[in-house]
Design a protein around this motif. Sequence first.
Motif, PDB file in Angstrom:
ATOM      1  N   ARG A  50       0.842  -1.199   0.000  1.00 60.90           N
ATOM      2  CA  ARG A  50       0.000   0.000   0.000  1.00 60.90           C
ATOM      3  C   ARG A  50       0.875   1.246   0.000  1.00 60.90           C
ATOM      4  N   PRO A  51       0.423   2.310  -0.655  1.00 61.40           N
ATOM      5  CA  PRO A  51       1.165   3.567  -0.567  1.00 61.40           C
ATOM      6  C   PRO A  51       1.274   4.019   0.891  1.00 61.40           C
ATOM      7  N   GLY A  52       2.427   4.559   1.257  1.00 64.63           N
ATOM      8  CA  GLY A  52       2.600   5.086   2.605  1.00 64.63           C
ATOM      9  C   GLY A  52       3.045   4.085   3.640  1.00 64.63           C
ATOM     10  N   MET A  53       3.325   2.849   3.225  1.00 66.61           N
ATOM     11  CA  MET A  53       3.800   1.866   4.203  1.00 66.61           C
ATOM     12  C   MET A  53       5.217   2.202   4.632  1.00 66.61           C
ATOM     13  N   LEU A  54       5.552   1.824   5.871  1.00 66.25           N
ATOM     14  CA  LEU A  54       6.877   2.063   6.438  1.00 66.25           C
ATOM     15  C   LEU A  54       7.821   0.920   6.084  1.00 66.25           C
ATOM     16  N   TYR A  55       9.005   1.284   5.664  1.00 66.41           N
ATOM     17  CA  TYR A  55      10.074   0.315   5.440  1.00 66.41           C
ATOM     18  C   TYR A  55      11.128   0.455   6.523  1.00 66.41           C
ATOM     19  N   GLN A 189       1.467  -1.497   9.550  1.00 59.98           N
ATOM     20  CA  GLN A 189       1.791  -0.429   8.608  1.00 59.98           C
ATOM     21  C   GLN A 189       3.216  -0.578   8.072  1.00 59.98           C
ATOM     22  N   CYS A 190       3.947  -1.563   8.604  1.00 61.91           N
ATOM     23  CA  CYS A 190       5.339  -1.782   8.209  1.00 61.91           C
ATOM     24  C   CYS A 190       5.448  -2.948   7.232  1.00 61.91           C
ATOM     25  N   VAL A 191       6.352  -2.833   6.287  1.00 59.77           N
ATOM     26  CA  VAL A 191       6.655  -3.921   5.365  1.00 59.77           C
ATOM     27  C   VAL A 191       7.567  -4.912   6.083  1.00 59.77           C
ATOM     28  N   VAL A 201       8.586 -13.991  11.693  1.00 58.98           N
ATOM     29  CA  VAL A 201       8.428 -12.888  10.749  1.00 58.98           C
ATOM     30  C   VAL A 201       8.834 -11.589  11.453  1.00 58.98           C
ATOM     31  N   ILE A 202       9.814 -10.904  10.884  1.00 56.11           N
ATOM     32  CA  ILE A 202      10.280  -9.644  11.468  1.00 56.11           C
ATOM     33  C   ILE A 202       9.510  -8.507  10.829  1.00 56.11           C
ATOM     34  N   ARG A 203       8.694  -7.851  11.628  1.00 53.19           N
ATOM     35  CA  ARG A 203       7.814  -6.802  11.098  1.00 53.19           C
ATOM     36  C   ARG A 203       7.605  -5.736  12.169  1.00 53.19           C
ATOM     37  N   GLY A 204       7.989  -4.524  11.854  1.00 52.39           N
ATOM     38  CA  GLY A 204       7.808  -3.424  12.802  1.00 52.39           C
ATOM     39  C   GLY A 204       8.871  -3.360  13.872  1.00 52.39           C
TER      40      GLY A 204
END
Length: 232
Positions: A50-55, A189-191, A201-204
């Motif tokens: 999605r647009p605006g997601m955090l990397y 909201q994080c990739v 799974v490493i996320r956020g």
Amino acid sequence: MTYPQTKLALHRLVTDGVVPGVSYSFIDGDRVETGVIGQAALVPQAEPLRPGMLYDVASLTKVVGTLSVVLQLLAQGRLHLTDSVSDWLPQWQDSRVTIQHLLTHTSGITGYIPHRDQLAAPELTAALLQLHVGPTFNRQMVYADVNYIFLGWIVEQILQQPIQAVAQQRVLTPLGMQHSTFTPTNAEQCVPTAITAERGVIRGMVHDPKGLVLQRRCGSAGLFSTVADLTR
């Protein structure tokens, strides 16, 4: 459409399965074009990007945060390229290494730290400061996180705050990078970055092992950002 061949190459990365998805920004003078392609995640189920997601932008932390702060301190005369690292970090024993060597990855700092990723922050800090200078010193650029970790600690000595707090105050906030953060509060909201046996799974949370241990005192990794903020 601008840069059609580059866009085609980005699409091919996704369709060929090299990466799940791509967020891009083309900056051409005053014109900016952004877009997203593909998936943010494939497991436990497919999730569209999605647009605006955090990397987790990993080593861009060095460029966006630590370097910007160090350049400010150099411009203010509070730090000098010729300063010896040992002037600021007395535990570091080799007085030949300067700020310029750290900035340009010509410090030659090298060495093996046993069980590095299992150490707590105080032990990892001590171990990094006990590394040594190898034969590439002042002769060859060898990219290494330790250079910018040391720079972060030197910033902390000068400003009496952890490097990530300083980067927030002196770079992210003044530039209006309002979505960029070192502490994401919404993992969805994080990739995601990876799946590991130890962490799942490493996320956020920061993917970089040294960043995970050192947290706010890590100048080499830890920043999460969006395409829009990085474009700014």
